[in-house]
Write a protein that holds these residues in place. Sequence first.
Motif, short mmCIF file in Angstrom:
data_model
loop_
_atom_site.label_atom_id
_atom_site.label_comp_id
_atom_site.label_asym_id
_atom_site.label_seq_id
_atom_site.Cartn_x
_atom_site.Cartn_y
_atom_site.Cartn_z
N ASP A 47 39.15 46.95 42.64
CA ASP A 47 39.01 45.92 41.43
C ASP A 47 39.12 46.77 40.05
N PRO A 48 39.80 46.85 39.35
CA PRO A 48 40.04 47.61 38.15
C PRO A 48 39.07 47.28 37.10
N ALA A 49 38.48 46.13 37.29
CA ALA A 49 37.34 45.68 36.21
C ALA A 49 36.07 46.27 36.38
N VAL A 50 35.98 46.77 37.76
CA VAL A 50 34.66 47.22 38.27
C VAL A 50 34.84 48.71 38.12
N ALA A 51 33.94 49.43 37.02
CA ALA A 51 33.99 50.99 36.82
C ALA A 51 32.61 51.62 37.48
#
Length: 354
Positions: A47-51
């Motif tokens: 998930d690219p939104a979770v860093a």
Amino acid sequence: MSDDDSVLLHTEGRAGYLTLNRPRALNALNHAMVRRIDEALTAWEHDPAVATVVIGGAGTRGLCAGGDIRSIHDDARAGGGEASRAFWRDEYRLNARIARYTKPTVALMDGIVMGGGVGVSAHGDVRVVTDRSRIAMPETGIGFVPDVGGTYLLSRAPGEVGTHLALTGDAVGAADALLCGLADHFLPSERLPEFGAALAGSELPDALRRFAAPAPDGELAAHRGWIDACYAAGTVEEIVDRLERAGEQGAKEAAATLLSRSPTALKVTLAALRRARGLGTLEEVLDQEYRVSCTALGSPDLVEGVRAQIIDKDRNPRWSPSRLQDVPAAEVDRHFRPLGAAELGLAQSRPTAL
């Protein structure tokens, strides 16, 4: 409580939040929780939104008191240990996966963090302790041996501090956890919720600069002299003898603690720590710990230790054998024999999803 409720998941801003949610059991880990954590890591890894992934515990008492040892006791007595071996396979794979995870993990090691709780926190990228932290690998007190990568971590602590903690099972606070390499940063406990929330909108280094503080003084550094001298001995018997002759109250208390622990567990733990120092990776150590754990599962001391500490709570385990000198070297060596087709095999392949 359903299995889905035992680990709470949500995302906010840049962070994925994973909360162990069995507060009445001090968030003790069971197999369903291990699988749910792994599934969350898989989802957030893609998930690219979770860093950043943030790991915490529900309730006010701590992150996690360890694995569900009552279930292990019952399985060892009635089920031959098959369920426990399956649990450890997935738990140890999860420990290794956290250590190699592709995104930063932040463990909020507030309150009690023991055994399996160390496994899901102390292998991460950022380990945060507070003034309430009490961190331990207390397995020798139940006739077991430190696992979940505990022998990897403690074998790499300064001097013989890790040997002291592994054999006695003593809990340490924030400063001593930092000294031992079990943690990285200190925050006052009252600021922990604010720090966790800030990770949703801040870069991790920025949040640490805003909230991290100097830790209060610890205890172990002042005792390094007798700890390093006594625990450098080659056998548990000699360690106890050196502790009793050290002329220090803390050393005398440590000797008394060791003499209350499972003699077999003490000897296997010392051997596991010394062997772990010579192994290069966490995966190799976890493979070794799996062999040891599976062998210990058939030991009378594990069932007896859990009975005395958790079930009957008489705090009077009857170890077999009851004396250090009666534990044969062959019994210690037996715990390290390869398991053939039943090996964990982490060293042969980097950990992926369960």
